[in-house]
Design a protein around this motif. Structure first.
Motif, PDB file in Angstrom:
ATOM      1  N   LEU A   1     -35.666  58.518 -64.668  1.00  0.00           N
ATOM      2  CA  LEU A   1     -36.389  59.095 -65.800  1.00  0.00           C
ATOM      3  C   LEU A   1     -35.763  60.425 -66.240  1.00  0.00           C
ATOM      4  N   GLU A   2     -35.276  61.204 -65.290  1.00  0.00           N
ATOM      5  CA  GLU A   2     -34.603  62.456 -65.658  1.00  0.00           C
ATOM      6  C   GLU A   2     -33.345  62.183 -66.493  1.00  0.00           C
ATOM      7  N   GLN A   3     -32.608  61.147 -66.105  1.00  0.00           N
ATOM      8  CA  GLN A   3     -31.416  60.790 -66.876  1.00  0.00           C
ATOM      9  C   GLN A   3     -31.803  60.271 -68.270  1.00  0.00           C
ATOM     10  N   ILE A   4     -32.854  59.482 -68.344  1.00  0.00           N
ATOM     11  CA  ILE A   4     -33.296  58.958 -69.641  1.00  0.00           C
ATOM     12  C   ILE A   4     -33.752  60.099 -70.554  1.00  0.00           C
ATOM     13  N   LYS A   5     -34.373  61.082 -69.965  1.00  0.00           N
ATOM     14  CA  LYS A   5     -34.827  62.233 -70.757  1.00  0.00           C
ATOM     15  C   LYS A   5     -33.661  62.923 -71.454  1.00  0.00           C
ATOM     16  N   GLN A   6     -32.532  62.986 -70.818  1.00  0.00           N
ATOM     17  CA  GLN A   6     -31.345  63.592 -71.408  1.00  0.00           C
ATOM     18  C   GLN A   6     -30.669  62.663 -72.416  1.00  0.00           C
ATOM     19  N   LEU A   7     -30.688  61.361 -72.114  1.00  0.00           N
ATOM     20  CA  LEU A   7     -29.947  60.413 -72.956  1.00  0.00           C
ATOM     21  C   LEU A   7     -30.725  59.994 -74.189  1.00  0.00           C
ATOM     22  N   SER A   8     -32.046  59.787 -74.049  1.00  0.00           N
ATOM     23  CA  SER A   8     -32.865  59.318 -75.170  1.00  0.00           C
ATOM     24  C   SER A   8     -34.251  59.947 -75.071  1.00  0.00           C
ATOM     25  N   PRO A   9     -34.447  61.114 -75.619  1.00  0.00           N
ATOM     26  CA  PRO A   9     -35.720  61.836 -75.470  1.00  0.00           C
ATOM     27  C   PRO A   9     -36.918  61.041 -75.983  1.00  0.00           C
ATOM     28  N   ARG A  10     -36.754  60.332 -77.120  1.00  0.00           N
ATOM     29  CA  ARG A  10     -37.895  59.590 -77.657  1.00  0.00           C
ATOM     30  C   ARG A  10     -38.278  58.434 -76.736  1.00  0.00           C
ATOM     31  N   THR A  11     -37.279  57.813 -76.123  1.00  0.00           N
ATOM     32  CA  THR A  11     -37.570  56.752 -75.151  1.00  0.00           C
ATOM     33  C   THR A  11     -38.323  57.323 -73.949  1.00  0.00           C
ATOM     34  N   TYR A  12     -37.927  58.503 -73.525  1.00  0.00           N
ATOM     35  CA  TYR A  12     -38.588  59.138 -72.389  1.00  0.00           C
ATOM     36  C   TYR A  12     -40.055  59.420 -72.707  1.00  0.00           C
ATOM     37  N   GLU A  13     -40.328  59.823 -73.954  1.00  0.00           N
ATOM     38  CA  GLU A  13     -41.710  60.098 -74.335  1.00  0.00           C
ATOM     39  C   GLU A  13     -42.590  58.856 -74.216  1.00  0.00           C
ATOM     40  N   ASP A  14     -42.034  57.673 -74.487  1.00  0.00           N
ATOM     41  CA  ASP A  14     -42.776  56.414 -74.387  1.00  0.00           C
ATOM     42  C   ASP A  14     -42.336  55.598 -73.168  1.00  0.00           C
TER      43      ASP A  14
ATOM     44  N   VAL B   1     -31.932  46.232 -75.432  1.00  0.00           N
ATOM     45  CA  VAL B   1     -32.522  46.182 -74.089  1.00  0.00           C
ATOM     46  C   VAL B   1     -31.394  46.516 -73.121  1.00  0.00           C
ATOM     47  N   PHE B   2     -31.505  47.668 -72.510  1.00  0.00           N
ATOM     48  CA  PHE B   2     -30.434  48.122 -71.632  1.00  0.00           C
ATOM     49  C   PHE B   2     -30.849  47.906 -70.189  1.00  0.00           C
ATOM     50  N   VAL B   3     -30.027  47.121 -69.490  1.00  0.00           N
ATOM     51  CA  VAL B   3     -30.300  46.801 -68.093  1.00  0.00           C
ATOM     52  C   VAL B   3     -29.436  47.691 -67.211  1.00  0.00           C
ATOM     53  N   VAL B   4     -30.086  48.441 -66.346  1.00  0.00           N
ATOM     54  CA  VAL B   4     -29.373  49.348 -65.453  1.00  0.00           C
ATOM     55  C   VAL B   4     -29.748  49.001 -64.022  1.00  0.00           C
ATOM     56  N   SER B   5     -28.814  49.088 -63.139  1.00  0.00           N
ATOM     57  CA  SER B   5     -29.059  48.770 -61.724  1.00  0.00           C
ATOM     58  C   SER B   5     -29.770  49.951 -61.064  1.00  0.00           C
ATOM     59  N   ALA B   6     -30.849  49.651 -60.354  1.00  0.00           N
ATOM     60  CA  ALA B   6     -31.562  50.705 -59.627  1.00  0.00           C
ATOM     61  C   ALA B   6     -30.701  51.295 -58.529  1.00  0.00           C
TER      62      ALA B   6
ATOM     63  N   ASP C   1     -39.892  56.146 -55.323  1.00  0.00           N
ATOM     64  CA  ASP C   1     -40.311  57.319 -56.100  1.00  0.00           C
ATOM     65  C   ASP C   1     -39.101  58.175 -56.505  1.00  0.00           C
ATOM     66  N   LYS C   2     -38.194  58.341 -55.564  1.00  0.00           N
ATOM     67  CA  LYS C   2     -36.981  59.109 -55.864  1.00  0.00           C
ATOM     68  C   LYS C   2     -36.165  58.415 -56.931  1.00  0.00           C
ATOM     69  N   CYS C   3     -36.027  57.092 -56.792  1.00  0.00           N
ATOM     70  CA  CYS C   3     -35.261  56.331 -57.787  1.00  0.00           C
ATOM     71  C   CYS C   3     -35.903  56.469 -59.161  1.00  0.00           C
TER      72      CYS C   3
END
Length: 874
Positions: free
Chosen positions: A407-420, A359-364, A400-402
């Motif tokens: 999500l764009e960063q997650i898509k690059q870092l973990s594609p399968r996570t982005y899909e779900d 469980v990765f906690v990231v600051s908005a 919305d911007k946040c």
């Protein structure tokens, strides 16, 4: 599309299902959380996965043993030739059209090896990558091996690159990864050792994965950057403020939260002791402190990194609690911040092997830092799905911007996570969830998704990361096996080509070995015999001619002297002796010259035998035969030593030796003892006596009466008297009888005329016959002197000795040439035998390797299909 986290027996996903009533939804939820259904599905997948892990470990250990003892496993590289063939923008030629998936396969340690392959996913058609045989154009499409080729006959391989077994072989200042730049720095054995280390690391890793799979509990790691709100998030999940919270980083320890039921229902903190294995039933392995002392324990150990076990009681119902869930034991791990210091970050990375869910906690406010990105990329290689909490989201104005940027960063870092992302990425404010009596639907949704991911879909959260790693590892093994099968095929082909080329040569050489030996012996014997017989014939003829007063050979270099008259008869006899001796020397030289010609012909025959029997590629002899070097010997003049001689003749004392001055035989014309002239060179009394009073064995020419013979007979008579061959009384009686005869008047009357006539006749015969008789006399004496023994040894025959010497010299030269050819033939045969043996060994090893790697490919496919790795967590 979002995926659900429910057992496979559930008919439809929650997120996509529609329910006609609230009652249907409640019934579905009850079915969703039924513990026995979850456990049954989990145990089935776990057993299959454990079996796959064990088989994979066996395969890895087998490859390591095979790499060490049987075959140097080659590490391939795949390049896309289509990209390399792209022409420049200025070129009008179109790039070559290549089929999709075509790659160029080569090896880091052998850039000369390159072949084209087709990359094919093992999941799509795993059986097509079982083996990579080399198929010729003549092979029919129905061949069993045809399934391993595409329509163009190009080899198929199961993957395009390594995932787990990737080696970092980029060396040099420019990090060039081309084979040409590496081949000078890495050898096959070096790369094989690097590969062995990576295989050993994989074995160690899957051992840890097996322990994780066998562990009935699930470990949930909560981590993230500093001040991202990790502790606040954990407190929100527990619905109580237990973890110390401050505006400054305060969590420096790994704090594992367990259900108090594991500790007999007692809430307390266990601080583990260093170097001691933790045992909850052994209080000597930990220090127990109350819950309210947790903050002081953490603050007192800021400079250290203790591991803390925290046991808490959750009074909520199992359907709401994460710890007290009624399904499985859960441990919630609150980890230090990633970018606090490098040591703690490294420790966090190391614990990934024992973590089931991250469980990765990231600051908005800050999004993903570099350390966060590095951690997520590393974790995504095994854990395709990560649970991401974007905390402090309520404080962001432009939500919305946040959301879009995160999500764009997650898509690059973990594609399968982005899909779900709908179920795995949640934007919340953990602090707001701790407010009593305040509704927080976003956090409730997060908690529900996390419970579903950790509990209901345990096969996906706990087993699927292991399955992902195992699938990647098996794909790497298939790629490795397929590439080495290609190498084995190539080496088998090369070995068989070498055998087809070199084995017949070796068999022919073995068959012709005795033929060559017999031929060389025949050449040696023929040359020696021919040289000996030629020398005998020539020297016998020369001696007979000399004995008859003629020159031994008719050569312009040697001539008979001119008769100077009666006053120079003594010098004439000496010159005749020298000329006859020189002619014998010339005859010996002529015999040697003929032997040189015979030897040259023999050497040429030996060369022809070499051309006939030596295989191509064998260096021919560079020896140059110099005929003039034959019969050459050294002299040790003035030292009194006998020099090395060819034949059996040398001058006593060593002054003149065989093959001596001017190269004329044994140098007879320079020997002072043979040049010495005596009275018997003029009048051979012994010979005339033997002719007239002997046994009549002399030839007819020698028996012709001459004036010289008469005088010789007389002188011979005197000699006989002097030698007491006739008694003195007999001589006196003869004189008395002659005196009585002279007293007779008639006898006195005829005595004067007869005596005058005899005197005149003797004088005439002496003048006329002496020039012709001296050469014969000298020749007979020369022949007798050079064929007579030296008095200390057995009599040595001049002709036989020279024939033996010439024959021996001829044989020596031919034997040297034969020896050189024999050695070259022997060396060539040994080299061909070594090459054939090496090719046979290579073929045997390559066949063994091919069969082995074919078996490995089949084994990996069977493991994947038997374990159904792709279906685990689906």
């Amino acid at each position: 599309m979002a995926q659900s986290y429910f057992p496979s027996r559930v008919a439809s996903p929650v997120k996509e299902a529609t329910f006609s009533s609230a009652t249907d939804l409640d019934m579905h939820a009850e079915r969703q959380f039924r513990a026995e259904d979850v456990q049954e599905a989990y145990i089935e997948n776990k057993d299959r996965l454990v079996h796959a892990i064990d088989r994979t470990k066996s395969v890895l250990n087998g490859i390591r043993s095979f790499n060490k003892d049987e075959w140097v496993v080659r590490y391939p590289q795949l390049r896309d030739p289509a990209k390399e063939d792209q022409p420049s923008s200025s070129s009008s030629n179109k790039p070559p059209v290549r089929k999709q998936g075509r790659r160029s396969l080569s090896f880091f340690d052998d850039p000369s090896f390159e072949t084209e392959v087709v990359v094919e996913s093992p999941r799509a058609s795993p059986k097509r990558s079982v083996s990579m045989p080399i198929v010729t154009e003549e092979e029919s499409a129905s061949s069993p091996e045809a399934s391993n080729k595409d329509a163009d006959g190009v080899r198929l391989i199961p993957a395009s690159d390594f995932n787990v077994l990737k080696l970092d072989l980029k060396l040099g200042s420019h990090s060039s990864s081309t084979a040409a730049s590496l081949v000078s720095q890495l050898e096959k054995a070096s790369i094989a050792n690097l590969l062995d280390e990576r295989l050993a690391s994989s074995v160690s890793h899957i051992d840890k994965l097996r322990l994780r799979v066998e562990d009935t509990s699930s470990k949930v790691l909560v981590t993230g950057d500093l001040n991202a709100g990790k502790s606040t998030f954990v407190n929100a999940l527990l619905r109580r403020e237990v973890m110390p919270v401050d505006q400054q980083p305060c969590t420096t320890a790994f704090c594992e939260v367990h259900d108090a039921a594991d500790n007999g229902g007692k809430e307390e903190v266990h601080v583990l002791k260093d170097g001691v294995t933790y045992d909850i039933n052994d209080d000597s392995t930990y220090t127990s402190v109350p819950i309210d002392a947790l903050e002081s324990v953490v603050s007192d150990n800021e400079d250290e990194q203790p591991i803390i076990k925290l046991y808490l009681a959750d009074t909520r119902a199992p359907s709401e609690s994460l710890l007290n869930n009624g399904v499985v034991d859960i441990s919630l791990i609150d980890a230090p911040g990633l970018n606090r210091d490098s040591m703690k970050t490294t420790a966090l990375f190391a614990r990934q092997e024992e973590i089931d869910v991250v469980v990765f906690v990231v600051s908005a406010e800050n999004h993903f830092t570099l350390s966060a990105k590095e951690f997520l990329i590393n974790a995504s290689s095994e854990k395709a799905y990560l649970f991401i909490v974007v905390n402090k989201y309520d404080q962001i104005k432009n939500k919305d911007k946040c959301r879009r940027l995160v999500l764009e960063q997650i898509k690059q870092l973990s594609p399968r996570t982005y899909e779900d992302a709908e179920d795995l990425v949640h934007f919340v404010d953990s602090a707001a969830a701790l407010q009593p009596y305040a509704a927080n639907p976003a956090f409730d949704d997060l908690e529900s998704s996390l419970r579903s991911f950790v509990l209901v879909k345990r096969s996906k959260s706990k087993l699927q990361p292991v399955s992902t790693y195992l699938s990647n590892l098996l794909a790497d093994i298939e790629l490795l096996a397929s590439a080495n099968t290609i190498v084995a095929d190539a080496e088998i082909q090369r070995a068989r080509e070498d055998l087809s080329e070199k084995r017949p040569v070796l068999e022919k050489m073995k068959k012709n070995r005795d033929v060559l030996e017999n031929s060389l012996e025949a050449v040696e014997e023929e040359g020696a015999t021919k040289a000996s017989s030629g020398a005998k014939a020539l020297l016998n003829s020369a001696l007979e001619r000399v004995a008859n007063g003629k020159l031994g050979v008719d050569l312009p270099q040697v001539s008979m002297p001119t008769y100077p008259g009666l006053l120079g008869i003594w010098d004439y006899a000496r010159d005749v002796r020298r000329a006859l001796l020189a002619s014998i020397d010339a005859a010996v030289k002529l015999a040697e010259d003929e032997a040189r010609v015979i030897t040259s012909n023999g050497v040429e025959k030996i060369k022809d035998l070499g051309e006939e029997h030596l295989p191509e590629g064998v260096e021919r002899s560079k020896r140059v035969f110099m005929p003039e070097a034959m019969f050459a010997v050294s002299r040790r003049a003035g030292r009194g030593h006998k020099s090395r001689r060819s034949g059996s003749y040398s001058h006593i004392g060593g002054a003149i030796v065989a093959g001596g001055l001017h190269g004329l035989g044994i140098g007879l014309a320079q020997r002072h003892d043979l040049l010495e002239t005596t009275f018997f060179d003029l009048f051979d009394v012994n010979h005339q006596f033997l002719v007239h009073f002997g046994d009549g064995k002399e030839d007819s020419e020698a028996m012709t009466p001459t004036a010289l013979s008469v005088v010789s007979v007389g002188l011979g008579a005197l000699t006989m008297v002097g030698g007491q061959a006739v008694g003195a009384r007999a001589i006196i009686e003869g004189i008395v009888r002659v005196t009585d005869l002279l007293n007779n008047e008639t006898a006195r009357k005829w005595a004067a005329p007869i005596l005058g006539a005899v005197t005149l006749g003797a004088t005439a015969y002496l003048i006329l016959e002496l020039p012709a008789s001296i050469p014969r006399t000298v020749g007979r004496r020369i022949k007798a002197s050079i064929t007579r023994g030296d008095g200390t040894q057995h009599e040595v025959q001049f002709v036989d000795a020279h024939a033996e010497r010439i024959s021996r010299e001829t044989r020596k030269v031919l034997r040297l040439a034969s020896w050189d050819l024999r050695e070259r033939f022997r060396g060539a045969m040994e080299e061909r035998a070594k090459e054939v043996s090496g090719a046979e060994k290579l073929e045997k090893e390559a066949l063994k390797a091919k069969n082995y790697f074919d078996g490995i490919s089949k084994e990996t496919i069977d493991i994947r299909e038997g374990a159904q790795l792709e279906s685990i967590g689906a």
